[in-house]
Design a protein around this motif. Structure first.
Motif, PDB file in Angstrom:
ATOM      1  N   UNK A  96     -10.956  -2.966  -1.228  1.00 49.81           N
ATOM      2  CA  UNK A  96      -9.755  -2.551  -0.503  1.00 49.81           C
ATOM      3  C   UNK A  96      -8.467  -3.027  -1.185  1.00 49.81           C
ATOM      4  N   UNK A  97      -8.597  -3.913  -2.161  1.00 49.75           N
ATOM      5  CA  UNK A  97      -7.423  -4.503  -2.795  1.00 49.75           C
ATOM      6  C   UNK A  97      -6.700  -3.491  -3.681  1.00 49.75           C
ATOM      7  N   UNK A  98      -5.408  -3.333  -3.403  1.00 50.17           N
ATOM      8  CA  UNK A  98      -4.517  -2.569  -4.259  1.00 50.17           C
ATOM      9  C   UNK A  98      -3.856  -3.533  -5.244  1.00 50.17           C
ATOM     10  N   UNK A  99      -3.231  -3.021  -6.304  1.00 51.78           N
ATOM     11  CA  UNK A  99      -2.525  -3.932  -7.213  1.00 51.78           C
ATOM     12  C   UNK A  99      -1.515  -4.830  -6.501  1.00 51.78           C
ATOM     13  N   UNK A 416       2.160 -12.129   1.567  1.00 50.95           N
ATOM     14  CA  UNK A 416       0.731 -12.439   1.610  1.00 50.95           C
ATOM     15  C   UNK A 416       0.137 -12.050   2.963  1.00 50.95           C
ATOM     16  N   UNK A 417       0.856 -12.332   4.034  1.00 52.20           N
ATOM     17  CA  UNK A 417       0.358 -11.986   5.378  1.00 52.20           C
ATOM     18  C   UNK A 417       0.245 -10.480   5.538  1.00 52.20           C
ATOM     19  N   UNK A 418       1.203  -9.732   5.036  1.00 54.41           N
ATOM     20  CA  UNK A 418       1.148  -8.282   5.131  1.00 54.41           C
ATOM     21  C   UNK A 418      -0.025  -7.731   4.327  1.00 54.41           C
ATOM     22  N   UNK A 419      -0.222  -8.278   3.142  1.00 54.23           N
ATOM     23  CA  UNK A 419      -1.349  -7.856   2.312  1.00 54.23           C
ATOM     24  C   UNK A 419      -2.668  -8.184   2.988  1.00 54.23           C
ATOM     25  N   UNK A 425      -7.929  -5.717   7.900  1.00 53.38           N
ATOM     26  CA  UNK A 425      -7.943  -4.854   9.091  1.00 53.38           C
ATOM     27  C   UNK A 425      -8.128  -3.378   8.781  1.00 53.38           C
ATOM     28  N   UNK A 426      -8.147  -3.016   7.481  1.00 55.59           N
ATOM     29  CA  UNK A 426      -8.245  -1.612   7.147  1.00 55.59           C
ATOM     30  C   UNK A 426      -9.661  -1.084   7.355  1.00 55.59           C
TER      31      UNK A 426
END
Length: 426
Positions: A96-99, A416-419, A425-426
């Motif tokens: 799920x990690x984006x750049x 960091x919290x938004x990421x 949660x995605x």
């Protein structure tokens, strides 16, 4: 930054060849390099003077193995076992990690290190799914101000391992800053022999050291993987054996004879059920051995926790063979021995003149550190992240008075919290 910095009135601890308390002496830094250590050094005109009264001055800590990108999923699985880690972290969350998530995690994770007195980091990065992920990682490490070895583990298209590794090498080889490169190999025990041959071949071609998870999956896997590396001549390339839990004493001697090193993550190894850390056995065989936080998913991210854990576990070995392990051994693993593991022993890890001025000043004016009779014992057994008053990397002050400098920390934490929310949660 002024060209000359003088650290005065601190209790200085050096670590080479073995940790020793030098007493109340001064440290003079010229152009980011340690120039002199001694009593009552004169103050040169225009020099920056750092008053270290009530402080212990020592080399910065060296983390030899950390998945820094995981800072945004801290404690997401605090009681997980290794099979659960593979399933939850690497199979579910990592894809799920984006750049931008990698950037947020790496920047926050590197700053976490600096805040805790870790001045050098081996970032074992297996989140490299695309060139965009890689560029984000490198940018975060550079912007953090930490000294880093970027352990590049190719996670993109299988046929592009060599091409992309060369691209990253070109990206970093022209950089005069403190970010260098190693090849983080999946290795024969995880990805099989064909990929391992390509990984070590590319590393040898580019002159890169290799860091790989080896010896952590049971005695048979450890023996088979080591024999494969030996029979193919791969240990001619400097190789760090990460975890190295299941080697026999004889196998450790073979690793030492080949010039291999080891990186242990004692909290993580015990917490994930990988096995009992082999610090004493590896070091007794002559294998330079460093410490690593590994992952904050289920472990702490500071070197004090790691030093205490390895000290406790070694002295508490069921066979009683670890009672000779001392707090000085733990501090050595966290500094000069860790630097040796990373191939940087001529650059960092001690206070020898000519080395880079990567230093930490620890407070002794707190209830948890006051009246400590043995400064080295106090560093290992009593200090914590709240003790870290001042941190320098290459003579540049990155933390002063207990506060990190040069970054908008509120913005870093918010990003960091938004990421983390987007990933989990995605």
């Amino acid at each position: 930054m002024t060209s000359t910095t003088l650290i005065k009135n601190g209790v200085v601890v050096d670590t080479e060849p073995e940790p020793v308390v030098l007493g109340r002496v001064d440290v003079r830094i010229e152009h980011g390099v340690i120039a002199e250590v001694g009593p009552d050094l004169p103050e040169a005109p225009g020099a920056e003077v750092i008053d270290a009264t009530g402080r212990i001055v020592l080399p910065g800590f060296v983390d030899t193995h950390r998945h820094t990108w995981q800072a945004g999923i801290r404690a997401v699985a605090p009681d997980i076992a290794f099979d659960g880690y593979l399933r939850r972290i690497l199979n579910e969350l990592a894809p799920r990690y984006r750049p931008e998530d990698v950037y947020a995690g790496n920047l926050a994770g590197a700053l976490e290190c600096l805040d805790a007195g870790v001045t050098t980091l081996l970032d074992w990065s297996h989140i490299q799914f695309s060139p965009g992920h890689t560029d984000a990682t490198v940018r975060a490490l550079r912007e953090s101000g930490i000294r880093a070895v970027f352990g590049y583990c190719h996670g993109g298209a299988p046929g592009e391992l060599a091409k992309e590794t060369r691209r990253v090498h070109d990206l970093l080889s022209g950089d005069s800053g403190p970010v260098t490169m190693a090849l983080a190999a999946l290795g024969p025990e995880i990805a099989g022999e064909e990929r391992a041959l390509e990984e070590w071949r590319v590393a040898a071609e580019l002159g890169l050291p290799v860091t790989a998870h080896l010896g952590g999956h049971g005695p048979e896997s450890a023996a088979r993987g080591l024999a494969f590396l030996e029979s193919n001549g791969l240990l001619a390339t400097p190789t760090t054996f990460v975890h190295a839990l299941h080697y026999t004493d004889e196998e450790f001697k073979r690793i030492a004879a080949a010039g291999g090193t080891a990186s242990l993550a004692p909290v993580d190894e015990m917490n994930l059920g990988l096995g009992y850390p082999a610090a004493g056995r590896a070091r007794a065989a002559g294998v330079p051995t460093g410490l690593g936080a590994d992952t904050v998913v289920c472990s702490p991210g500071d070197m004090f926790s790691l030093m205490r854990t390895v000290h406790l576990l070694e002295r508490g070995r069921p066979d009683g063979a670890g009672m000779g392990f001392t707090t000085r051994d733990a501090l050595r693993m966290a500094t000069i021995e860790g630097a040796e593991v990373l191939g940087l022993a001529e650059v960092i890890g001690s206070l020898r003149p000519g080395k880079q001025a990567d230093l930490v000043l620890l407070r002794t004016d707190t209830l948890g550190m006051a009246a400590a009779h043995d400064p080295i014992g106090a560093v290992v057994l009593n200090a914590d992240t709240g003790s870290v008053d001042t941190v320098l990397v290459a003579g540049r002050v990155v933390k002063r008075g207990g506060q990190l400098l040069h970054h908008d920390l509120a913005a870093v934490v918010t990003a960091l919290a938004e990421s983390a929310g987007a990933v989990v949660d995605s």
